[in-house]
Design a protein around this motif. Structure first.
Motif, mmCIF file in Angstrom:
data_model
loop_
_atom_site.group_PDB
_atom_site.id
_atom_site.type_symbol
_atom_site.label_atom_id
_atom_site.label_comp_id
_atom_site.label_asym_id
_atom_site.label_seq_id
_atom_site.Cartn_x
_atom_site.Cartn_y
_atom_site.Cartn_z
ATOM 1 N N GLU A 185 1.043 -1.218 -0.028
ATOM 2 C CA GLU A 185 -0.014 0.084 0.083
ATOM 3 C C GLU A 185 0.913 1.276 -0.070
ATOM 4 O OE1 GLU A 185 -4.090 1.544 2.390
ATOM 5 O OE2 GLU A 185 -2.194 0.772 3.476
ATOM 6 N N VAL A 186 0.419 2.357 -0.768
ATOM 7 C CA VAL A 186 1.173 3.634 -0.784
ATOM 8 C C VAL A 186 -0.054 4.623 -0.587
ATOM 9 C CG1 VAL A 186 2.038 5.289 -2.474
ATOM 10 C CG2 VAL A 186 2.860 2.680 -2.315
ATOM 11 N N GLY A 187 0.359 5.645 0.467
ATOM 12 C CA GLY A 187 -0.587 6.630 0.488
ATOM 13 C C GLY A 187 -1.534 6.435 1.741
ATOM 14 N N ASN A 188 -2.760 6.610 1.694
ATOM 15 C CA ASN A 188 -3.632 6.524 2.805
ATOM 16 C C ASN A 188 -3.260 7.362 3.788
ATOM 17 O OD1 ASN A 188 -5.619 5.391 4.607
ATOM 18 N ND2 ASN A 188 -5.180 3.146 4.220
ATOM 19 N N TRP A 189 -3.007 6.847 5.011
ATOM 20 C CA TRP A 189 -2.540 7.929 6.147
ATOM 21 C C TRP A 189 -1.039 8.521 6.059
ATOM 22 C CZ3 TRP A 189 -2.800 2.535 7.230
ATOM 23 C CH2 TRP A 189 -1.641 1.882 7.600
ATOM 24 N N VAL A 190 -0.492 7.935 5.173
ATOM 25 C CA VAL A 190 0.977 8.345 5.016
ATOM 26 C C VAL A 190 0.892 9.510 3.685
ATOM 27 C CG1 VAL A 190 3.275 7.953 4.147
ATOM 28 C CG2 VAL A 190 1.965 6.401 5.548
ATOM 29 N N ASP A 191 1.364 10.650 4.042
ATOM 30 C CA ASP A 191 1.092 11.614 3.086
ATOM 31 C C ASP A 191 1.942 11.483 1.659
ATOM 32 O OD1 ASP A 191 0.333 14.130 2.201
ATOM 33 O OD2 ASP A 191 1.784 15.418 3.196
ATOM 34 N N ALA A 192 1.591 12.118 0.699
ATOM 35 C CA ALA A 192 2.148 11.538 -0.524
ATOM 36 C C ALA A 192 2.331 10.061 -0.700
ATOM 37 C CB ALA A 192 3.443 12.240 -0.566
ATOM 38 N N ASP A 193 3.091 9.750 -1.816
ATOM 39 C CA ASP A 193 3.160 8.447 -2.610
ATOM 40 C C ASP A 193 4.222 7.877 -1.839
ATOM 41 O OD1 ASP A 193 1.059 9.031 -4.026
ATOM 42 O OD2 ASP A 193 2.244 9.738 -5.822
ATOM 43 N N GLN A 194 4.083 7.249 -0.457
ATOM 44 C CA GLN A 194 5.072 6.570 0.063
ATOM 45 C C GLN A 194 4.117 5.346 0.857
ATOM 46 O OE1 GLN A 194 7.663 9.373 2.599
ATOM 47 N NE2 GLN A 194 9.232 8.927 1.168
ATOM 48 N N SER A 195 5.102 4.216 1.177
ATOM 49 C CA SER A 195 4.490 3.048 1.674
ATOM 50 C C SER A 195 4.077 2.988 2.699
ATOM 51 C CB SER A 195 5.650 2.027 1.322
ATOM 52 O OG SER A 195 5.108 0.817 1.936
ATOM 53 N N THR A 196 3.151 2.441 3.219
ATOM 54 C CA THR A 196 2.336 2.402 4.567
ATOM 55 C C THR A 196 3.070 1.051 5.239
ATOM 56 O OG1 THR A 196 0.423 1.081 3.984
ATOM 57 C CG2 THR A 196 0.272 3.304 3.917
ATOM 58 N N GLY A 197 3.416 0.102 4.572
ATOM 59 C CA GLY A 197 3.987 -1.082 4.902
ATOM 60 C C GLY A 197 3.032 -2.180 4.929
ATOM 61 N N ARG A 198 1.886 -2.031 4.592
ATOM 62 C CA ARG A 198 0.559 -3.080 4.544
ATOM 63 C C ARG A 198 0.525 -3.617 3.310
ATOM 64 N NH1 ARG A 198 -4.914 -0.782 6.843
ATOM 65 N NH2 ARG A 198 -4.831 0.034 4.769
#
Length: 297
Positions: free
Chosen positions: A148-161
């Motif tokens: 996953e990229v984005g979601n609660w992480v700002d911009a286009d970086q990985s959340t790790g999920r």
């Protein structure tokens, strides 16, 4: 040797009630599975020894698995379906019921074939599907897996999920691909300055800063545009940064638009913003604007 096998078959038949004919087919099935299992291991060991590229290794692993699965299925079916004419009607009725009961899995299977054939995306691409954005790390028969990229992480970086998406979603919604054939995207930055500021100078600064951080990608971007135009109706007349001017209630809005690699969006954005702030700080005639209220008595 033949007598030995017959003795074993008869002994096992007396013990379990399974006929020698069925035992023979079970043994053949196990031998087929064992053969393709060993063949897979040997093939992948040779490939992995000669190639260090993770993407190439992944494709070999998937290709060998699917080929072995398909050939093994045909051989096992040949072993068991010896009364094929009498079974056609039965499987025809059975398949109709299965198609209704397992509609989504079957649709996902067809979607998997579509993904392999039409390639709307491939492993390693950054996509958005069913409102989920991420990098494709695996495509299986019934589902694909994204980091996953984005979601609660700002911009286009990985959340790790890891997000598992059913393949049939490619038929029921849109699929946005950030990187296939063209790994660049347009990005914009809005800068609001006061009406009293030297907006022409600010506009010049924004254009120079954007060009400074994106000029190294322009030749590569033109190459990708040329390649993409061979397959799609894609064309961009201008790849250099552009600054647009607009007027808002709180000041003059300058919007700088530039090309950047899809996977470097946040890093380039940070560099551009820091450069903009440094340059504006040096210019006494340029001030950032923000909503304010004035009370007049």
């Amino acid at each position: 040797m033949k007598e030995l096998f017959e003795f074993i078959y008869n002994w096992f038949h007396s013990l379990t009630g399974i006929s020698p004919n069925v035992q023979h087919r079970i043994v053949l099935t196990l031998l087929i599975i064992l053969f393709f299992f060993i063949l897979d291991k040997i093939t992948l060991k040779i490939v992995f020894k000669r190639n260090e590229d993770p993407a190439l290794r992944y494709k070999w692993r998937k290709g060998v698995f699917y080929l072995s699965y398909f050939l093994g299925f045909l051989l096992v079916a040949r072993v068991w379906l010896y009364q094929l004419p009498s079974l056609v009607t039965y499987f025809g009725l059975l398949s109709a019921g299965v198609a209704i009961a397992l509609r989504d899995p079957l649709t996902s299977f067809v979607a998997w074939i579509f993904i392999l054939w039409r390639k709307p995306f491939d492993v390693g691409d950054r996509i958005e599907i069913d409102k989920v954005k991420g990098d494709v790390i695996d495509v299986r028969i019934f589902q694909l897996t994204l980091i996953e990229v984005g979601n609660w992480v700002d911009a286009d970086q990985s959340t790790g999920r890891l997000i598992h998406v059913p393949n049939h979603k490619v038929f029921t919604g849109y699929v946005a691909n950030y990187t296939v054939a063209f790994p660049y995207i347009w990005e914009e930055k809005e800068v609001l300055i006061t009406f009293e500021s030297d907006w022409k100078k600010a506009k010049e600064i924004l254009r120079e800063v954007a060009d400074k951080h994106t000029s190294i990608y322009q030749d590569d971007a033109r190459k990708y545009v040329k390649e993409a135009s061979k397959k799609f109706l894609v064309y961009f007349n201008k790849l250099t940064p552009i600054v647009y001017t607009d007027v808002k209630e709180s000041g003059v809005r300058l919007t700088v638009r530039y090309f950047c690699p899809a996977r470097r969006r946040r890093g380039i954005s940070t560099d551009i913003w820091e450069d903009i702030l440094d340059n504006f700080q040096k210019e006494k005639g340029i001030n950032l604007a923000y909503p304010t209220q004035r009370w007049v008595r």
